[in-house]
Design an enzyme around this catalytic site. Structure first.
Site, mmCIF file in Angstrom:
data_model
loop_
_atom_site.group_PDB
_atom_site.id
_atom_site.type_symbol
_atom_site.label_atom_id
_atom_site.label_comp_id
_atom_site.label_asym_id
_atom_site.label_seq_id
_atom_site.Cartn_x
_atom_site.Cartn_y
_atom_site.Cartn_z
ATOM 1 N N TYR A 40 0.803 -1.232 0.000
ATOM 2 C CA TYR A 40 0.000 0.000 0.000
ATOM 3 C C TYR A 40 0.829 1.272 0.000
ATOM 4 C CZ TYR A 40 0.418 -0.693 5.161
ATOM 5 O OH TYR A 40 0.859 -0.922 6.434
ATOM 6 N N LYS A 41 2.158 1.143 0.002
ATOM 7 C CA LYS A 41 2.998 2.336 -0.008
ATOM 8 C C LYS A 41 3.384 2.664 -1.455
ATOM 9 C CE LYS A 41 4.813 1.252 4.610
ATOM 10 N NZ LYS A 41 4.222 2.383 5.341
#
Lengths: 394, 394
Positions: free
Chosen positions: B206-207
């Site tokens: 998710y980064k």
């Protein structure tokens, strides 16, 4: 409730869907909710949504929606990880809570992942014994070495139901804890975890709760254990203050400590929409409707399909919300059924499985599905070569 | 690559987003992909999508997309669970692989969940020792009792980078295995897992991979270990034949055995769209652009904000793709920045953290962000009472 009463709240494909016990269909509200979560929350608000759109406490919030369906209280249920991973957390916690005991009792033919996770636990704790005993002999297999009784309430294949109250009591009498897998129960049959005194439970978000493919699972820990046990999968979002970035783990108070890593928000959004549908549902009414559906289906199939053998309990009160019939060529027959729009499951090696979901199935669907099954068997249309291709994995 | 070259592939809110190292923004393709997964796959095709729409092998397929970004080969990376849970799997597997060793070496101030998961493992294996040593002394702390060296490649706060090659070599020289957390590396800086001989790695979806909030994590197991080790979280979708419903676990060949339960398909869909963006990206080019961005930002901040102290390595080649500055009142200053459209992170107790993401940041964004920061500090506008409200949890 009238079977089919919530039909207009779902996107349903043509045909008769009898596989909501494997993957619930799309609630219209879930599609709409996901659009909002994607476009407005992730898209517009980004990281701020952890607070402003309630992402951070979604696992507890959805847990509180599921709680009344399974007889749990507030702050006793959290959504996290998968059924498999939650089984591991709770079985390991039971072993830690009963340090002088090393046996986990279950049944052969339990849903495989439940057994596999205990095998995995045994890789770390080789002294642990997984004692598998036939259904009728579970109570007598519990002894002073038993740390945990781990059973699935409704059997994934036969739908046979265990007596949760009697077996939880037997586990406690032996000094053991009781963990119930509610994957085929939650949203299908009434469950009373508090009433029966269960210690732990897990269950599935993507079946009767209509939470979407691979929806995160839920986990229940009875209030009396919630603050005394610690998850062995003690990830940062179960920490009392994750953003203090301490080196040492301090478990959060309450059910939140059973979370591990960062939760998959998109999948949680869909699950929340699915769980919210049950706010208007009385589980006893739903269960009555489910039994009406399954009785009608079983009667009509048995009247018209003499080659099939019911392997689920005949009394609808003794089974969950699906039934299975044994037959030769079950794989091919199910493929032929699916091709005619009647979607059930093949369960190896011999079973046709059909799920009952009164939210969107109507009584007349039962007759229609049984009649199509009878036609396929009579005409032997399942012998067509295209139905023999075994690439199905669900 | 020119910074900002992929800007039109993202939905970006107004302002300057410098938090892609915490939550990547929405790729337009992810929104479109999710609509398809929801409406057509879940909605129309339901359970058949496990086969017909490739849900079943999505974890391996997306793993193969991530592999080239981290120097892994085919069938060495799978998407599963969370970073936390994957840390547990691999650390436990290392202990099982090195039965005569009981020490896991890491650093204090490592990302907390990595340490917390080892604490959890110690609840099951109390003989395990978590040995925390300062960054400069890691190599000398490795000894004949060490089963595993577990480090985060790029530090979540300071962005300081470990020498992955040298430390992996040191671990191997001591007879230990090496596990790298790539949460702040994957999609940000070039990584060469095969080249450095790493045994295990985990990382975040998710980064920098822009996979959506709480996107599932990835896990790497070097080819030489892939078929010899078994995950202690041996769930059914890591089984050789999950739909045989055997009571006994037989690990799947290859990386698939590191899966546990049913994967969250909606979240995986978004992650796949995010990972696919990198098909057109050369990681060395991206890293060069990232360094240009961060150097520009650091220079301008240091020239105009004398009260801030850089706590990241000054040499951009020695840090990951974010920088942190220490200051008093960091919390309030970050709130004031966010209110002006410059989104970074507060990292307790004293840091302002800013991420660099050349896919969508432009060079002129750096000057603009630094100038807004300087204004806030000069005018002391962070003293406004609304910026003191500490409800932020990310």
């Amino acid at each position: 409730m009238t079977p089919g009463a919530f039909r207009d709240r779902f996107h349903l494909p043509k045909g008769i869907y009898m596989d909501g016990n494997s993957l619930g269909p799309l609630p219209l509200a879930a599609a709409e909710r996901l659009r909002r979560t994607v476009d407005e929350e992730w898209g517009d608000s980004l990281i701020a949504s952890w607070n402003t759109h309630g992402w951070m406490n979604a696992p507890e919030r959805i847990g509180d929606l599921i709680a009344p369906l399974i007889g749990a209280g507030p702050d006793e249920v959290v959504v996290a990880d998968s059924v498999s991973v939650n089984i591991f957390k709770l079985a390991a916690a039971a072993l830690i809570a009963r340090p002088d005991r090393h046996v986990i009792v279950s049944e052969p033919g339990n849903f495989p992942t439940d057994l596999y996770m205990i095998e995995g636990l045994r890789r770390l704790r080789p002294e642990v014994e997984l004692r598998l005993v036939e259904r009728g002999r579970v109570a007598e297999a519990l002894d002073e070495d038993t740390a945990l009784l781990m059973l699935t309430h409704v059997h994934y294949k036969t739908a046979e139901m265990f007596d949760m109250r009697a077996l939880t009591k037997a586990a406690h009498a032996a000094g053991a804890l009781a963990l119930w897998d509610l994957s085929h129960s939650a949203g299908a049959v009434p469950v009373d975890l508090r009433g029966v005194g269960a210690d732990f439970a897990v269950g599935c978000g993507y079946k009767y709760l209509n939470g979407g493919p691979g929806a995160p699972a839920f986990l229940y820990v009875a209030e009396r254990h919630r603050n005394t046990l610690i998850s062995p999968l003690s990830g940062w979002l179960g920490h009392e203050a994750p953003f203090a970035f301490d080196d040492d783990y301090r478990p959060a108070p309450g059910i939140r400590r059973w979370r591990a890593g960062t939760p998959p928000i998109l999948s949680l959004s869909a699950l929340e929409a699915g769980a919210l549908l049950f706010a208007d549902v009385d589980m006893t009414d739903l269960w009555t409707a489910s039994q009406a559906l399954s009785q009608r289906f079983v009667e009509r199939v048995e009247a018209t399909c003499p080659g099939l053998t019911l392997i689920s309990p005949r009394d609808s009160a003794g089974r969950g919300s699906h039934v299975s019939f044994a037959t030769e060529n079950a794989y091919e027959i199910m493929q032929a059924l699916i091709a005619r729009g009647v979607v059930g499951d093949f369960r190896a090696p011999e079973a046709l499985r059909f799920g009952f979901t009164p939210l969107y199935q109507k009584m007349e669907d039962m007759d229609a599905a049984a009649d199509i099954l009878a036609e396929i068997l009579q005409a032997e249309s399942w012998r067509a070569p295209e139905y023999a291709n075994r690439n199905a994995v669900t």
